[in-house]
Write a protein that holds these residues in place. Structure first.
Motif, PDB file in Angstrom:
ATOM      1  N   ARG A 822      19.662 -19.697   2.345  1.00  0.00           N
ATOM      2  CA  ARG A 822      19.465 -21.140   2.215  1.00  0.00           C
ATOM      3  C   ARG A 822      18.100 -21.619   2.686  1.00  0.00           C
ATOM      4  O   ARG A 822      17.685 -22.727   2.367  1.00  0.00           O
ATOM      5  CB  ARG A 822      20.546 -21.880   3.013  1.00  0.00           C
ATOM      6  CG  ARG A 822      21.869 -22.023   2.287  1.00  0.00           C
ATOM      7  CD  ARG A 822      22.873 -22.777   3.132  1.00  0.00           C
ATOM      8  NE  ARG A 822      22.343 -23.998   3.732  1.00  0.00           N
ATOM      9  CZ  ARG A 822      22.204 -25.169   3.072  1.00  0.00           C
ATOM     10  NH1 ARG A 822      22.528 -25.247   1.793  1.00  0.00           N
ATOM     11  NH2 ARG A 822      21.748 -26.229   3.700  1.00  0.00           N
ATOM     12  N   ALA A 823      17.394 -20.827   3.475  1.00  0.00           N
ATOM     13  CA  ALA A 823      16.126 -21.286   4.033  1.00  0.00           C
ATOM     14  C   ALA A 823      15.117 -21.634   2.941  1.00  0.00           C
ATOM     15  O   ALA A 823      14.229 -22.438   3.155  1.00  0.00           O
ATOM     16  CB  ALA A 823      15.549 -20.241   4.972  1.00  0.00           C
ATOM     17  N   LEU A 824      15.246 -21.025   1.757  1.00  0.00           N
ATOM     18  CA  LEU A 824      14.418 -21.408   0.609  1.00  0.00           C
ATOM     19  C   LEU A 824      15.351 -21.674  -0.568  1.00  0.00           C
ATOM     20  O   LEU A 824      15.876 -20.751  -1.185  1.00  0.00           O
ATOM     21  CB  LEU A 824      13.414 -20.305   0.250  1.00  0.00           C
ATOM     22  CG  LEU A 824      12.567 -20.551  -1.004  1.00  0.00           C
ATOM     23  CD1 LEU A 824      11.856 -21.896  -0.947  1.00  0.00           C
ATOM     24  CD2 LEU A 824      11.556 -19.426  -1.210  1.00  0.00           C
ATOM     25  N   ARG A 825      15.556 -22.956  -0.862  1.00  0.00           N
ATOM     26  CA  ARG A 825      16.456 -23.333  -1.948  1.00  0.00           C
ATOM     27  C   ARG A 825      15.835 -24.317  -2.927  1.00  0.00           C
ATOM     28  O   ARG A 825      16.436 -24.664  -3.937  1.00  0.00           O
ATOM     29  CB  ARG A 825      17.746 -23.930  -1.374  1.00  0.00           C
ATOM     30  CG  ARG A 825      17.559 -25.040  -0.338  1.00  0.00           C
ATOM     31  CD  ARG A 825      18.877 -25.345   0.350  1.00  0.00           C
ATOM     32  NE  ARG A 825      18.827 -26.412   1.330  1.00  0.00           N
ATOM     33  CZ  ARG A 825      18.601 -26.245   2.624  1.00  0.00           C
ATOM     34  NH1 ARG A 825      18.356 -25.022   3.088  1.00  0.00           N
ATOM     35  NH2 ARG A 825      18.596 -27.272   3.457  1.00  0.00           N
ATOM     36  N   LEU A 826      14.618 -24.766  -2.634  1.00  0.00           N
ATOM     37  CA  LEU A 826      13.903 -25.679  -3.520  1.00  0.00           C
ATOM     38  C   LEU A 826      12.444 -25.289  -3.545  1.00  0.00           C
ATOM     39  O   LEU A 826      11.827 -25.080  -2.497  1.00  0.00           O
ATOM     40  CB  LEU A 826      14.047 -27.124  -3.030  1.00  0.00           C
ATOM     41  CG  LEU A 826      13.196 -28.186  -3.744  1.00  0.00           C
ATOM     42  CD1 LEU A 826      13.598 -28.316  -5.201  1.00  0.00           C
ATOM     43  CD2 LEU A 826      13.310 -29.527  -3.026  1.00  0.00           C
ATOM     44  N   LEU A 827      11.888 -25.186  -4.748  1.00  0.00           N
ATOM     45  CA  LEU A 827      10.496 -24.817  -4.926  1.00  0.00           C
ATOM     46  C   LEU A 827       9.830 -25.876  -5.795  1.00  0.00           C
ATOM     47  O   LEU A 827      10.301 -26.153  -6.903  1.00  0.00           O
ATOM     48  CB  LEU A 827      10.406 -23.440  -5.593  1.00  0.00           C
ATOM     49  CG  LEU A 827       9.051 -22.786  -5.715  1.00  0.00           C
ATOM     50  CD1 LEU A 827       8.480 -22.475  -4.345  1.00  0.00           C
ATOM     51  CD2 LEU A 827       9.175 -21.482  -6.506  1.00  0.00           C
ATOM     52  N   VAL A 828       8.754 -26.492  -5.288  1.00  0.00           N
ATOM     53  CA  VAL A 828       8.103 -27.580  -6.012  1.00  0.00           C
ATOM     54  C   VAL A 828       6.617 -27.271  -6.160  1.00  0.00           C
ATOM     55  O   VAL A 828       5.910 -27.081  -5.160  1.00  0.00           O
ATOM     56  CB  VAL A 828       8.274 -28.931  -5.286  1.00  0.00           C
ATOM     57  CG1 VAL A 828       7.657 -30.059  -6.110  1.00  0.00           C
ATOM     58  CG2 VAL A 828       9.752 -29.221  -5.018  1.00  0.00           C
ATOM     59  N   PHE A 829       6.139 -27.211  -7.394  1.00  0.00           N
ATOM     60  CA  PHE A 829       4.713 -27.088  -7.687  1.00  0.00           C
ATOM     61  C   PHE A 829       4.147 -28.478  -7.941  1.00  0.00           C
ATOM     62  O   PHE A 829       4.723 -29.262  -8.696  1.00  0.00           O
ATOM     63  CB  PHE A 829       4.488 -26.242  -8.938  1.00  0.00           C
ATOM     64  CG  PHE A 829       4.363 -24.765  -8.679  1.00  0.00           C
ATOM     65  CD1 PHE A 829       3.119 -24.177  -8.532  1.00  0.00           C
ATOM     66  CD2 PHE A 829       5.486 -23.966  -8.600  1.00  0.00           C
ATOM     67  CE1 PHE A 829       2.996 -22.826  -8.306  1.00  0.00           C
ATOM     68  CE2 PHE A 829       5.375 -22.610  -8.387  1.00  0.00           C
ATOM     69  CZ  PHE A 829       4.121 -22.029  -8.242  1.00  0.00           C
ATOM     70  N   LEU A 884       8.513 -28.704 -11.312  1.00  0.00           N
ATOM     71  CA  LEU A 884       7.089 -28.819 -11.601  1.00  0.00           C
ATOM     72  C   LEU A 884       6.786 -30.301 -11.807  1.00  0.00           C
ATOM     73  O   LEU A 884       7.369 -30.946 -12.688  1.00  0.00           O
ATOM     74  CB  LEU A 884       6.739 -28.002 -12.851  1.00  0.00           C
ATOM     75  CG  LEU A 884       5.276 -27.869 -13.237  1.00  0.00           C
ATOM     76  CD1 LEU A 884       4.453 -27.240 -12.122  1.00  0.00           C
ATOM     77  CD2 LEU A 884       5.156 -27.022 -14.503  1.00  0.00           C
ATOM     78  N   LEU A 885       5.901 -30.853 -10.981  1.00  0.00           N
ATOM     79  CA  LEU A 885       5.618 -32.280 -11.041  1.00  0.00           C
ATOM     80  C   LEU A 885       4.597 -32.644 -12.121  1.00  0.00           C
ATOM     81  O   LEU A 885       4.313 -33.821 -12.318  1.00  0.00           O
ATOM     82  CB  LEU A 885       5.099 -32.763  -9.676  1.00  0.00           C
ATOM     83  CG  LEU A 885       6.058 -32.616  -8.501  1.00  0.00           C
ATOM     84  CD1 LEU A 885       5.401 -33.099  -7.214  1.00  0.00           C
ATOM     85  CD2 LEU A 885       7.361 -33.362  -8.753  1.00  0.00           C
ATOM     86  N   ASP A 886       4.073 -31.644 -12.787  1.00  0.00           N
ATOM     87  CA  ASP A 886       3.009 -31.859 -13.780  1.00  0.00           C
ATOM     88  C   ASP A 886       3.613 -32.123 -15.156  1.00  0.00           C
ATOM     89  O   ASP A 886       4.017 -31.199 -15.867  1.00  0.00           O
ATOM     90  CB  ASP A 886       2.115 -30.618 -13.812  1.00  0.00           C
ATOM     91  CG  ASP A 886       0.819 -30.844 -14.562  1.00  0.00           C
ATOM     92  OD1 ASP A 886       0.726 -31.863 -15.292  1.00  0.00           O
ATOM     93  OD2 ASP A 886      -0.097 -30.026 -14.417  1.00  0.00           O
TER      94      ASP A 886
END
Length: 921
Positions: A822-829, A884-886
């Protein structure tokens, strides 16, 4: 004599836990205070020094000056538990000490005295042992230097009034000496079959292991790299792409270990970073559960610059009279007596230790380039580097890194025996590793380092002895060396003297030819650079300005005058060495010293001088015609740091660094396995032949006689069920404000456990400043590369341990993250990670893209996204969201995502809702 009586002496001090702009303080009377703004400094000023974790990071989070006096638990941890690591937070220390982890900042503050008590009890348990005498003598010395924990440590050791001891700092007294062993006989050539590899894997996993067919398939394919070689220069090469979750590490250890046992020779397992080396080393517990057997069978090799130099440390102890250096030297001494391998840049040396002290506190403790005097050193028989080299010669599996392998190959084998079998894990990094290893630069930094090596310390405090004293110590009094030595010392003054970087922008005439050249490099860069925004600048070398050409020709002549006597020195040492080998009365130690002196001159001086002269010769060559394919790419560069010019130079890289890799590393070997989760281009799934051509080109396989064996093993994970991927359509990714707002909402929806990746450091810093207070008010700690006073490895350790923390970073952070669960569950570029606009990229885009430059850029971006997505899901039960915010991201880039995962273009509100549903529902 009565045994000392330990007692527990805790400081009567408040406990302090920091968030961004918010302090949680627990007084000795039990009052809990939450402070913000000016009240933080005012309240702390009225209290005794606090108990805290990581003083510099705490001060930065609270926007306070550095704590001059505090009870930092990391200092106590490093003293009480040397050569052990823990994430530098209250939760991280609790996990390392088997204490219940705190749920919030208030609980963390309450826990800090318990952590101190647990650490002091460890020292009390040590008190009956002979080593406690050194610990007490060291603590008494630290007490004189004003260390806040010293009274508690002395009480725990049962020492009421011990004598301060400088001898307690001499860690080498407790180290074992290495012993020389006979060289191994030539290896056999027994193959490892696919079935052999599967059987060894099954033995390693044990009878109750989970059935993973993909792992067996991978081990079977990897065995192809261990077949007997049929012709010189024609190694067997296997390219194996293994999806995340395959278990490829044990998959290749199985055939590698079996081949090493059968043939009596080592297999080198190489990966990209020191952290990944540590992970491979940990996996080898499955093969060698007994620590002593593992120590005999497995060696971890790194470059010399990674290890503590005992001679440097010995000389640093002369500064014990400087109070500010006593504690860092004491903690290094404690660690040196307990370390497994002496790696002071990683390994079991806590990365946060150097962060606790002012810059320079640990300077020069590792071996600086070319300064080692080998057998002339008083600590030679206990040297960590020599220990590692000898263990590697006798080991069956050597865990190395790509950089070391490349450098050893460039130096013709270096100190280690040349292996015949390699496994290159993280094989997608081979191209970049070769690019770095086989490149050259003439810069102020590089040239001044060579001057220092040749002339020694020209004033100031340094152990740099210069080539004259080094040869006198190593080779003794050889009369025919005097003339070339004198000529060398005279010619070396053409290299940049101390303070050169301060004169880089000075228009005052200089007689130093190197400084003149560097100034002309800077002038041509500023004249031709596309724009100047305070960042590092690059321009093409050609057409060469008249002033630069003249300065380069003058410098080339000066370097030739330096190269000539150095060549004479090397040759005369070689003659003496050859004569000694024929004389049975010549001692082995003398031969080693002669060889060390000769090799030092060759590698530290003659090799770079030859490269620099070749680069300078290109100034007089005609410029290439537009579009003409080069073998080497050259450019001029002006390095900037915080808007200041700090260096300038001429750079040269191979257009295709896989060529020297194939020639120097692959061709001499008998077999290579190159593996990664991302060897091929995911966009070419429908054309496997084209996808594999990409892998063969970047790995150097196309430059070898035998065709590569190809293997692809899919991931066992159900990505479609356990992941979501979104491209946000209503966020302006060009501006920090909207990016910050989007990340804050997404991080909150996930409840933390988020990694935000940025393409620009400035935007990372802006976003961190905007979102940290709001997140931490919700109990979600935020850490950020280039913001927090911690290195990347420390930040990742914290991120892994905290579970609900968030981390912001750049590319370097993406490559170093291995965070299951759970320590890494969201990845945002923040944006599509297009390649940086550099001259080297421009030339590769033009000439290595098979006529499709845009496709070259697309593949670069897809590769980074694919690597990042692989970090998101590390176990079968992981769930993760990729964002991805792009909104300008082309659909073709999204082919990087695993099969079955379709990126949906949605609004931020939709992504937030679905993120919350998947991760917190």
């Amino acid at each position: 004599m009565a045994r000392p009586t330990p007692r527990l002496l805790l400081p009567d001090a408040p406990a302090l836990v920091a968030a961004h702009g918010r302090a949680t303080l627990l007084t000795p009377d039990g009052e809990l205070m939450v402070l913000t703004g000016p009240r933080i400094a005012e309240t702390l000023a009225e209290m005794p020094p606090p108990i805290l974790v990581h003083g510099p990071a705490t001060a930065r989070r609270l926007d306070l000056p550095r704590f001059l006096d505090a009870f930092d638990l990391l200092e106590l941890f490093a003293f009480a538990r040397p050569a052990q690591n823990a994430p530098p937070t209250a939760r991280g220390l609790a996990l390392a000490l088997d204490l219940p982890p705190p749920a919030d900042d208030a609980a963390a503050a309450a826990l800090l005295p318990d952590i101190a008590a647990r650490l002091l009890r460890y020292l009390a348990d040590e008190s009956p042992h002979p080593s406690a005498r050194d610990a007490a003598g060291m603590a008494a010395q630290l007490d004189q230097a004003g260390w806040s924990w010293a009274p508690g440590v002395l009480a725990a050791l049962g020492q009421a009034d011990p004598r301060p001891s400088r001898d307690a700092f001499k860690a080498w007294r407790r180290l074992t000496e290495w012993e020389e062993t006979a060289p191994l006989p030539p290896p056999s050539s027994h193959p490892v079959s696919s079935n052999d590899a599967r059987r060894r894997l099954a033995e390693m996993l044990g009878p109750g292991a989970e059935q993973r067919p993909q792992q067996g398939d991978f081990a079977s394919a990897a065995a192809g790299a261990f077949a007997p070689r049929e012709a010189e220069g024609s190694p067997h090469i296997v390219l194996a792409e293994a999806g995340t979750g395959t278990g490829k590490t044990l998959g290749y250890i199985a055939p590698a270990s079996l081949w090493a046992e059968r043939n009596g020779a080592p297999v080198w397992l190489s990966t990209y970073t020191r952290n990944l080396q540590r992970q491979i080393d940990q996996e080898l517990v499955r093969l060698f559960p007994d620590p002593e057997e593992r120590r005999q069978r497995v060696a971890v090799r790194k470059g010399r610059e990674n290890y503590l130099c005992l001679l440097n440390f010995d000389e640093a102890l002369g500064q014990l009279n400087i109070r500010s250096l006593t504690l860092p030297l004491a903690l290094v001494a404690r660690w040196a007596g307990a370390t497994r391998d002496g790696d002071i840049q990683g390994g079991d040396f806590p990365g946060w230790l150097a962060e606790l002290f002012p810059p320079g506190s640990f300077a020069n403790l590792a071996d600086r380039r070319g300064e080692c005097i080998r057998s002339a050193c008083a600590h030679y028989r206990k040297c960590f580097v020599e220990h590692s080299i000898r263990r590697a010669r006798q080991a069956r599996l050597v865990v190395a890194n790509h950089a070391l392998v490349m450098v050893q190959a460039a130096l013709g084998g270096g100190e280690d025996s040349r292996p015949t079998r390699y496994v290159f894990d993280e094989g997608h990094h081979l191209f970049d590793a070769a690019d770095s290893a086989f490149s050259a630069e003439f810069s102020g930094m590089e040239a001044s380092e060579l001057r220092r090596w040749l002339l020694g310390a020209e004033g100031g405090r340094s152990r740099a002895k210069g080539v004259q004293r080094r040869i006198e110590e190593l080779a003794g009094d050889i009369p025919d060396l005097l003339a070339p030595l004198e000529a060398t010392l005279q010619a070396a003054r053409a290299l940049p003297p101390a303070g050169w970087f301060g004169r880089l922008t000075d228009e005052t005439p200089t007689e130093n030819v190197s400084e003149t050249f560097l100034r002309e490099v800077r002038a041509q860069v500023l004249a031709r650079a596309e724009r100047d925004e305070g960042y590092t600048l690059e321009v093409d070398l050609h057409p060469v300005g008249e002033a630069l050409a003249e300065a380069g020709a003058t410098l080339a002549r000066a370097l030739a005058r330096l190269e000539e006597p150095l060549t004479t020195l090397r040759d005369r040492l070689a003659e003496r060495l050859a004569a000694g080998e024929e004389d049975p009365d010549t001692e082995a130690g003398e031969r080693i010293r002669l060889e060390t002196a000769q090799r030092g001159i060759e590698r530290r001086a003659l090799m770079p001088l030859a490269a620099w002269r070749a680069m300078l010769a290109s100034l007089a060559e005609p410029a290439r015609e537009p579009g003409q394919r080069p073998v080497m790419v050259e450019w001029l560069q002006l390095d900037r740091r915080d808007g200041r010019d700090v260096d300038a130079g001429l750079h040269r890289h191979w257009l295709d660094p896989s060529i020297p890799f194939a020639q120097a590393v692959a061709a001499p070997a008998h077999g290579l396995l190159i593996t990664s989760a991302t060897l091929t281009d995911a966009a070419k799934r429908d054309d496997p032949e084209a996808a594999w051509r990409v892998a063969e080109a970047r790995s150097g396989a196309v430059h070898l006689p035998l065709p590569a064996l190809r293997a692809a093993v899919p991931s066992p994970f159900d990505y479609a069920a356990n992941t979501r991927a979104f491209v946000i359509t209503d966020v302006d990714s060009r501006n920090a404000g909207p990016v910050a707002g989007a990340m804050q909402q997404l991080f909150t929806a996930a409840g933390g456990g988020a990694l935000g990746l940025f393409t620009a450091i400035r935007r990372l810093r802006e976003v961190a400043a905007r979102i940290a207070p709001a997140l931490e008010a919700r109990g979600i700690p935020l850490y950020a590369q280039h913001v927090d006073a911690m290195d990347n490895a420390t930040l990742v350790d914290i991120f892994r341990a905290e579970e609900d923390a968030c981390l912001l970073g750049t590319d370097a952070m993406r490559d170093g993250v291995d965070v299951p669960g759970r320590a890494l569950r969201l990845l945002v570029f923040d944006r599509v990670p297009w390649p940086r606009r550099t001259i080297l990229h421009r030339e590769r885009r033009l000439h290595l893209s098979e006529g499709d430059p845009q496709g070259h850029d697309d593949a670069h971006a897809r590769h980074k996204l694919r690597q990042a997505f692989g970090r998101l899901i590390r176990r079968a039960d992981d769930r993760g969201v990729f964002v991805l915010l792009d909104r300008a991201c082309p659909s073709r880039i999204l082919a990087a995502l695993p099969e079955g995962v379709a990126a949906r273009r949605v609004t931020l509100a939709e992504a937030v809702a679905q993120t919350r549903d998947l991760l917190q529902g």
